[in-house]
Design a protein around this motif. Structure first.
Motif, PDB file in Angstrom:
ATOM      1  N   PHE A   2      39.378  45.415  36.465  1.00  0.00           N
ATOM      2  CA  PHE A   2      40.353  44.048  37.157  1.00  0.00           C
ATOM      3  C   PHE A   2      41.187  44.911  37.399  1.00  0.00           C
ATOM      4  N   LEU A   5      40.431  47.188  40.979  1.00  0.00           N
ATOM      5  CA  LEU A   5      39.863  45.952  41.886  1.00  0.00           C
ATOM      6  C   LEU A   5      41.716  45.583  42.201  1.00  0.00           C
ATOM      7  N   MET A   6      42.744  45.697  41.237  1.00  0.00           N
ATOM      8  CA  MET A   6      44.426  45.147  41.545  1.00  0.00           C
ATOM      9  C   MET A   6      44.630  46.423  42.244  1.00  0.00           C
ATOM     10  N   LEU A  67      39.171  38.805  42.125  1.00  0.00           N
ATOM     11  CA  LEU A  67      39.930  38.928  41.629  1.00  0.00           C
ATOM     12  C   LEU A  67      40.406  37.861  40.878  1.00  0.00           C
ATOM     13  N   LEU A  70      37.469  37.185  38.282  1.00  0.00           N
ATOM     14  CA  LEU A  70      37.783  37.516  37.115  1.00  0.00           C
ATOM     15  C   LEU A  70      38.481  36.701  35.750  1.00  0.00           C
ATOM     16  N   ALA A  71      39.603  36.536  36.398  1.00  0.00           N
ATOM     17  CA  ALA A  71      41.105  36.172  36.109  1.00  0.00           C
ATOM     18  C   ALA A  71      40.826  35.211  35.319  1.00  0.00           C
ATOM     19  N   LYS A  73      37.105  33.988  34.640  1.00  0.00           N
ATOM     20  CA  LYS A  73      36.283  34.137  33.744  1.00  0.00           C
ATOM     21  C   LYS A  73      36.869  34.595  32.427  1.00  0.00           C
ATOM     22  N   THR A  74      37.852  36.061  32.863  1.00  0.00           N
ATOM     23  CA  THR A  74      38.612  36.737  31.378  1.00  0.00           C
ATOM     24  C   THR A  74      39.396  36.156  30.312  1.00  0.00           C
TER      25      THR A  74
END
Length: 115
Positions: A2, A5-6, A67, A70-71, A73-74
């Motif tokens: 993460f 990618l940021m 992103l 992923l956010a 999912k996390t």
């Protein structure tokens, strides 16, 4: 992943801003003159910057979607934080507010006679 990618998205965003600011508002590109043909002519620069803008914008949108995925999912697998319930328990309202009316605050003031 993460964080990586940021960082990539921040770099792409700064490149996108630079490429957009280099273009003329009329779409002329760098507009530095030179020969009318060739890669860095006014027309060639405009085509290059236009293509660069489109590519960077596409990468930025794809990274934004990745992103966001992923956010979710996390963060989506976490439970709610119930630590405040131990400090101050929540008072629940009665199911029917008319079943147990609140007592009056005191006697009502007497009506004054009309003169």
């Amino acid at each position: 992943m993460f964080i990586f990618l940021m960082v990539v998205q921040a770099i792409v965003a700064s490149l996108l801003v630079c490429v957009i600011l280099m273009q003329k508002s009329e779409g002329g590109g760098l507009g530095t003159g030179g020969s009318p043909t060739g890669f860095m002519s006014a027309r060639g620069a405009a085509d290059f910057l236009t293509r660069s803008t489109a590519i960077l914008a596409t990468i930025f949108v794809v990274l934004s979607i990745a992103l966001a995925g992923l956010a979710v999912k996390t963060i989506g697998s976490r439970d709610l934080d119930t630590s405040l319930e131990r400090v101050a328990p929540v008072q629940k309202a009665p199911a029917d507010p008319l079943a147990n009316p609140a007592p009056a605050a005191g006697p009502l003031p007497a009506a004054t006679p009309a003169q």
